[in-house]
Design a protein around this motif. Sequence first.
Motif, PDB file in Angstrom:
ATOM      1  N   GLN A 159       0.857  -1.177   0.000  1.00  0.00           N
ATOM      2  CA  GLN A 159       0.000   0.000   0.000  1.00  0.00           C
ATOM      3  C   GLN A 159       0.894   1.228   0.000  1.00  0.00           C
ATOM      4  O   GLN A 159       1.747   1.394   0.875  1.00  0.00           O
ATOM      5  N   PRO A 197      -3.656   5.250   4.313  1.00  0.00           N
ATOM      6  CA  PRO A 197      -4.976   4.612   4.257  1.00  0.00           C
ATOM      7  C   PRO A 197      -5.815   5.023   3.053  1.00  0.00           C
ATOM      8  O   PRO A 197      -6.814   4.381   2.763  1.00  0.00           O
ATOM      9  N   TYR A 240      -3.543  -0.358  -3.126  1.00  0.00           N
ATOM     10  CA  TYR A 240      -2.734  -1.562  -2.919  1.00  0.00           C
ATOM     11  C   TYR A 240      -2.158  -1.975  -4.267  1.00  0.00           C
ATOM     12  O   TYR A 240      -2.909  -2.210  -5.215  1.00  0.00           O
ATOM     13  N   PHE A 242       2.962  -6.023   2.565  1.00  0.00           N
ATOM     14  CA  PHE A 242       2.198  -7.174   3.080  1.00  0.00           C
ATOM     15  C   PHE A 242       2.704  -8.454   2.436  1.00  0.00           C
ATOM     16  O   PHE A 242       3.018  -8.472   1.254  1.00  0.00           O
ATOM     17  N   LEU A 275      -8.664  -6.015   4.190  1.00  0.00           N
ATOM     18  CA  LEU A 275      -8.036  -4.699   4.141  1.00  0.00           C
ATOM     19  C   LEU A 275      -8.937  -3.674   3.459  1.00  0.00           C
ATOM     20  O   LEU A 275      -8.965  -2.502   3.836  1.00  0.00           O
ATOM     21  N   PHE A 300     -11.295  -2.701   6.025  1.00  0.00           N
ATOM     22  CA  PHE A 300     -10.660  -1.782   6.971  1.00  0.00           C
ATOM     23  C   PHE A 300     -10.669  -0.354   6.418  1.00  0.00           C
ATOM     24  O   PHE A 300     -10.930   0.600   7.146  1.00  0.00           O
ATOM     25  N   GLU A 317      -2.663  -0.148   9.142  1.00  0.00           N
ATOM     26  CA  GLU A 317      -2.253  -1.098   8.101  1.00  0.00           C
ATOM     27  C   GLU A 317      -0.881  -1.717   8.372  1.00  0.00           C
ATOM     28  O   GLU A 317      -0.706  -2.929   8.236  1.00  0.00           O
ATOM     29  N   ALA A 347      -0.047  -5.552   8.886  1.00  0.00           N
ATOM     30  CA  ALA A 347       0.885  -6.335   8.064  1.00  0.00           C
ATOM     31  C   ALA A 347       1.841  -7.133   8.941  1.00  0.00           C
ATOM     32  O   ALA A 347       2.394  -8.137   8.511  1.00  0.00           O
TER      33      ALA A 347
END
Lengths: 514, 153
Positions: A355, A359, A363, A393, A402, A405, B93, B97
Motif C-alpha cells: 500500500q 490509508p 494496494y 504485506f 483490508l 478496513f 495497516e 501487516a
Amino acid sequence: MTVKVRISDDALAIACGADHVAAAFAAAGCTVERVSSWGMQWLEPLADIDGQGFGPLTVADVPAVLAGNSPLAIGAIEHHPFIARQQRFTFARAGKTRPLSLDDYAANGGWAGLARARELGAEATIAEVTQSGLRGRGGAGFPAGIKWTTVARAPADRKYIVCNADEGDSATFADRMVMEGDPFMLIEGMAIAGHAVGAQVGYVYIRSEYPHAIAKMEAAAALSAAIIAPFRVEVRVGAGAYVCGEETSLLNSLEGKRGEVRAKPPLPALEGLFGKPTVVNNVLTLAAVPWIMAHGGAAYAAVGFGRSRGTMPIQIAGNVRHGGLFEVGFGITLGELVMEIGGGTASGRPVHAVQVGGPLGAYHPPSDFHLAFDYETFAAADGLIGHAGLSVFDDTADMSALARFAMSFCAVESCGKCTPCRIGSTRGVEVIDRIRARSGRTVDRVETLPQMHNARKAARTLGEDIALLEDLCETMKFGSLCALGGFTPYPVLSAIKHFPQDFGLAAPEQEAAE
Amino acid sequence: MAENMTMTTNLTASERDAEVARILAAHATREGALLPILHDIQAVLGHVPEAVIPAIAHALNVSRAEVHGVISFYHDFHVEPHTRPVIKLCRSESCQARGVEVLARAFEGETRVSIEPIYCLGLCTVGPNAMVGNTLHARLDTAKLSALVESVA
Ligand SMILES: Cc1cc2nc3c(=O)[nH]c(=O)nc-3n(C[C@H](O)[C@H](O)[C@H](O)COP(=O)(O)O)c2cc1C
Ligand code: SF4
C-alpha cells in the motif's frame, strides 16, 4: 580515554529499548550521547561508536560490543548500503547531531538558509523556492512557491504559517523523525516562510499520538526564540482525529472548533486561520526549505524525475526486512524500494501487496514494481504517493479484509460534513461484509411492502454486490468534499482489481509474483 | 498531549473547579484556546466532566453546546472517567501487516484492562505497537503484551 557511544533518543528507538541500552553503556563507564536516528529502524537500538554501528541491541549485548566481539556489528554506518544509496538533503544531519543542541545545529549548516533568506529579502526568497520546484509533501503535491506567492500578495494585517504535523497515515514517520531528530530545521523552515510571506506567527499542529515530538518541538521553539525573532513559533496538539490532517479541518481545530472540513474556495492562502492569509505546509515541505535556501533552488531542482523535483524521504514499513527512512531523488522504482532496499518481507514470505500513500492509497501488486516513484506516474496507475509511506504485506494478507478496513477507517474518521463519506463508508463496510461472507443479499421485509414498487424484489448475487460496491466507490470519489471520502475508494478498488480471488472472483491472469 | 494514566478524579468539586479556573486563566490570552484547555483539563482530571463545561463556555464566550460539540468530535476527549487502565494498541495497516489482528484476538477476553484501538503511532517498521499514557511499546508479541497487561492491570 572513555568510549563515546551515540544512541538515538527518537521515539522508535526508545520504544525498542534505547534508554535501557544507553543506561547500560553509561554504567559500563562510557560517555553516552543521545542523537537523532539514522533511520535504519530494524537495527534500533543502534549504537554508534566512532562511526561503527552495532544493532539491534539489548542490555545483554553491551558487554560484547565493548569487548569488540559482538555479532551485531554492522561495520561503518556511513557505508552501510541502506545509507550509502541515499541522497540526504533533509536528513543530512540524521544520526549525527543532538536534536536539541543549538551548537550541533549551527556547526552542521544550521541557520545558513535563514541568514541567506534575510540577506536576499522576501521576494527573492520566494523566487528561490519556486525555482527549486518544491511541491507539497503532505500528499497533494501543490507547488510551494505558488502557495507562498499567493499569501505574500494577499493584503492583510496578520498572516500565519501553519505547519501540518498531523502525520496520520500508517507507514509514515518522516515528519516525526524531523521533529524529534532535527527540530531546529523545521523551525528554520517556518521562519524562512514567515519572512518570505510577511507572517508573524507560526503554529505547528502535532498529533497527540506523538508525545516525544511535541516535547522536542516545544523545547526547540523556546531555545531558538531569539534566533527567529520577531517571528514566533507555537506548538499546538491535535486530539486524535485523522481528518484534522486535511488543511481546512486543521485550521478549524486550531481555532478551537470541531475539525470539520471547510468548502474551498476560499483558499486558506487567502482566508485561512482566523480568516487571515495562511501558508499551510507539511513538515517535510518546510523542512526542505533551509537546504534550498542554503544551496540554491537550482541545486535542489537538479535532482528528481519529471515534474517531481528534489528528494523524497520515503518510509518503507510494514512487513519488510529493512524498514526505515530512505531519502532519495524521485524516480526510483517501487520494486527497488521494496525488494532491494527493503529486502522483501520480514516474514520471509513472498510480497503480496504494497500500500503506497497511507490509508487513502492504493494496494499495488508486484506487477506494479516497475512504477517510478513520482506524483504523476502513481496517479496514472490509479494510485498516489501521498506522504510517501509504503506498507508491505506478505501472502497471508486478506485483501478483502483490508478493503473493509479502509471503509471502516473512513467511517470512524469521517468529519460528517458530506453524505457519500459519512454514510457511504458505513454502507461500504456492510457490502464488503456480505461479499466476504459470500452471502449475497436476500430481499428484506420493507422491500417487499406493496408501497416499495421501486425496490428490487430479487435477491442480489455476489457479482451484483461487487458491482454495487464499485458503484458506491464511484459516488464517494466524485461526491465527497475532501480526499478522505474521495480517496477511500482507492484501496478498495485496487484490492478488487488486483486481488479478485480474495473477493470470491476468478483470479487475474498475468499477476505473477516476482 | 496524550492523557495521563494517573487520574486525580478524587478531587472535591471545589478543588476541581479551582483547577479548571487556574487552567482557564492560564490560557486567557491565547487565540483558539479550546483544545489546549481541554487537553490540560484532561491531563489533570483524567477526563472532562460535564460539570466543568459551563465554566469553559463562559470563559471563551461560546455556548455549552459548542464546547460539547468539540469534546464529542475528537477521539481523545471523553466526559466519563476511564474505569480500567487503557492500553492503546495500533490497528493501522502497517501493524496489521505485522500481525496485530492475531495478537488482538488473543486478548479479546481480557477484562482487567481496556485494549483500545489507535490509528498509527509512527513506529510502522517495528509493530505491533502500543501506547500506555505517553510510553511507547514496540515489537509486541503475545508474551510482551501479556507482560504489559500485567504491569498496568
Ligand atoms: C483526510 C486528509 C488527511 C490529511 N492528512 C495530512 C497530514 O497528516 N499531513 C499533511 O501534511 N497533509 C495532510 N493532508 C493534506 C493537507 O490537506 C494539505 O494538502 C497539506 O497540508 C498542504 O501542505 P503541503 O502543500 O506542504 O503538502 C491531508 C488531507 C486529507 C484530505
Ligand atoms: S469527504 Fe468525509 S471527511 Fe471529507 S468533508 Fe466529506 S464527510 Fe468530511
